[in-house]
Design an enzyme around this catalytic site. Structure first.
Site, PDB file in Angstrom:
ATOM      1  CB  CYS A  35     -49.607 -27.370  22.364  1.00 26.93           C
ATOM      2  SG  CYS A  35     -50.560 -25.822  22.836  1.00 26.93           S
ATOM      3  NE  ARG A  71     -50.043 -19.384  18.372  1.00 30.11           N
ATOM      4  CZ  ARG A  71     -50.798 -19.408  19.956  1.00 30.11           C
ATOM      5  NH1 ARG A  71     -49.781 -18.891  20.418  1.00 30.11           N
ATOM      6  NH2 ARG A  71     -51.631 -19.323  20.064  1.00 30.11           N
TER       7      ARG A  71
END
Ligand code: UDX
Length: 463
Positions: free
Chosen positions: A271, A338
């Site tokens: 994010c 990620r």
């Protein structure tokens, strides 16, 4: 309790589905990924999130899985959309998945003639998307108009990985970005019931404002991290100064707050980095040049080089040196790679000619897919340290707290430790060459406070 559907069985979708089922709703989860749906149907969670397996197991009878969005929509009156919105190469947001999911939802609504369906966008989408992109697609595909035959809202999620269930069950606030008044009323009632009289503040606004809230919150968190990392760089150059002590004192100012002031190797994850890039790109589209957003990212990029510089400071050249890298996931309690700082740090180390051995309690499998043969993989913490010239701690897993000077001295070629996450008290590592993000040089400093209390002391280096 009504039936709800969740489109997108990713991280946010699955945590939401499990919590909704826990609170008594019947939930249908739809995802295009057949393998994922099969796994979930067998009761297996395709990623690691503390408590999620148990929660899903407990509410198994109330959750079903399907690859058909149509089925999911037909069975429910309320659909949460939580498909992923990745970055394009230029940093701007890729809306292709949300466009096609919403189109399918709209088409499914054509043949559904019950109560007005409420669609709630949970995916992170740049400001303006729900109103200007999603709404027209839904209206075209369904033949219905928002506010008449159909209700639409945007409700940003603030789930933090590793703590997502708690965040869903006890959020600080609920933000409802409504495209029509009824959407807002229904969602407000829904969450008041969900929280059974103990609801957090519920803030209602238009959908674009809600989208801005999400990006602004993430940008602010990232800014705090980059801020403290910038201060860390200054502390490192000042004798006897430690960013941990500084951040503690700064954070006690109630206007600032102590959370997200932990200096380290930089922020990662699915994010923060992506959202800041997307917001910056959106600002540019809106003809507003952001100075702050690119700076947050620049500080973050530099942080990954700085941890390598610390290793160099202790060891000299890294050419041919064996580096034990502890922690791969972007933060502890997740196997998510990620945006993980470890990946870039490994790149810098390899370019400097080092051989890298890695260990992580949960992310080894995901890391193999990403790093392949670029590094060696150790089966345990001790194996990772064996014969290494330097150990760099990149993720603050609990397991690494047990690292002691004795283990370093007995396992490593030479005991050299770079604390990239400020996990350790330097006093515990006498006899080890130790450097840490944000820790200034220790020698020649007059201690103004008792040394026992703080970690200002001279260390002997064997390196
Ligand atoms: C974030 C937001 O917190 C969440 O509200 C949003 O919905 C999704 O993005 P998450 O990506 O799970 O959640 O991670 P977060 O806990 O925010 O940490 C992000 C990164 O910042 C991690 O790499 C973490 O190690 C780093 N970080 C965080 C620091 O380096 N220092 C800190 O003080 C806090």
């Amino acid at each position: 309790m009504g039936t709800v559907s969740v489109v997108g069985a990713g991280y946010v979708g699955m945590v939401s589905a499990a919590c909704l089922a826990e609170r008594g709703h019947d939930v249908t989860v739809a995802d295009k990924n057949t393998a994922r749906i099969r796994l979930l149907g067998e009761g297996k969670v395709p990623f690691y999130e503390p408590g999620l397996d148990d929660l899903l197991e407990r509410s198994r009878s109330r959750i079903s899985f399907t690859v058909s969005t149509r089925n999911a929509v037909e069975r429910s009156d309320l659909t949460f959309v939580s498909v992923s919105t990745p970055s394009r190469k230029d940093g701007a947001i890729d809306l292709s998945q949300i466009r096609s999911s919403v189109r399918e939802i709209g088409r499914a609504l054509r043949s559904k003639s019950q109560v007005k369906h409420l669609i709630v966008v949970r995916s992170t989408v740049v400001p303006g998307t729900t109103w200007h992109v999603i709404r027209p697609i839904l209206e075209r595909a369904s033949g219905l108009r928002v506010g008449e035959g159909l209700s639409l809202a945007m409700q940003p999620e603030f789930l933090s990985q590793g703590n997502a269930i708690e965040d869903m069950l006890h959020p600080d606030r609920i933000v409802i970005g409504e495209c029509d008044n009824e959407a807002g009323d229904r969602l407000e009632t829904f969450y008041k019931e969900f929280h059974a009289g103990n609801a957090p503040p519920i803030l209602r606004m238009n959908s674009t404002s809600a989208e801005v809230v999400k990006y602004a919150a993430n940008a602010f968190l990232a800014m705090k991290v980059s801020f403290v990392n910038e201060i860390a760089g200054i502390c490192e150059r000042l004798e006897g100064v430690d960013v941990v002590r500084v951040a503690e004192a700064v954070g006690l100012d109630s206007r600032i707050g102590g959370r997200f002031l932990k200096a380290g190797v930089g922020f990662g994850g699915s994010c923060l980095p992506k959202d800041i890039r997307a917001l910056d790109a959106r600002a540019e589209e809106l003809r507003f040049r952001s100075f702050l957003l690119p700076a947050i990212l620049r500080v973050n990029d530099r942080q990954k080089r700085r941890v390598v510089q610390l290793a160099r400071r202790l060891l000299g050249s890294l050419k041919g040196k064996r580096v034990a890298l502890l922690g791969l996931s972007f933060k502890p309690d997740t196997d998510d790679m990620r945006g993980a700082p470890s990946v870039e740090i490994i790149g810098h180390l390899r370019r400097a000619g080092a051989k890298v051995v890695v260990y992580d309690p949960a992310a080894m499998q995901n890391a193999r897919g990403l790093l392949g043969g670029k590094v060696s993989y150790a089966a345990s913490l001790r194996e990772c340290l064996r014969a290494a010239d330097v150990c760099i701690v990149v993720t603050e897993w609990d397991e690494f707290k047990a690292l002691s000077r004795d283990v370093l001295i007995s396992e490593m070629n030479r005991p050299v430790l770079v604390d990239g996450r400020r996990m350790y008290d330097p006093e515990d590592f006498a006899g080890v060459a130790y450097a840490a993000i944000g820790l200034g040089p220790m020698s020649g400093m007059t201690c103004h406070i008792p040394c026992k209390e703080r970690s200002i002391r001279q260390f002997t280096s064997r390196a």
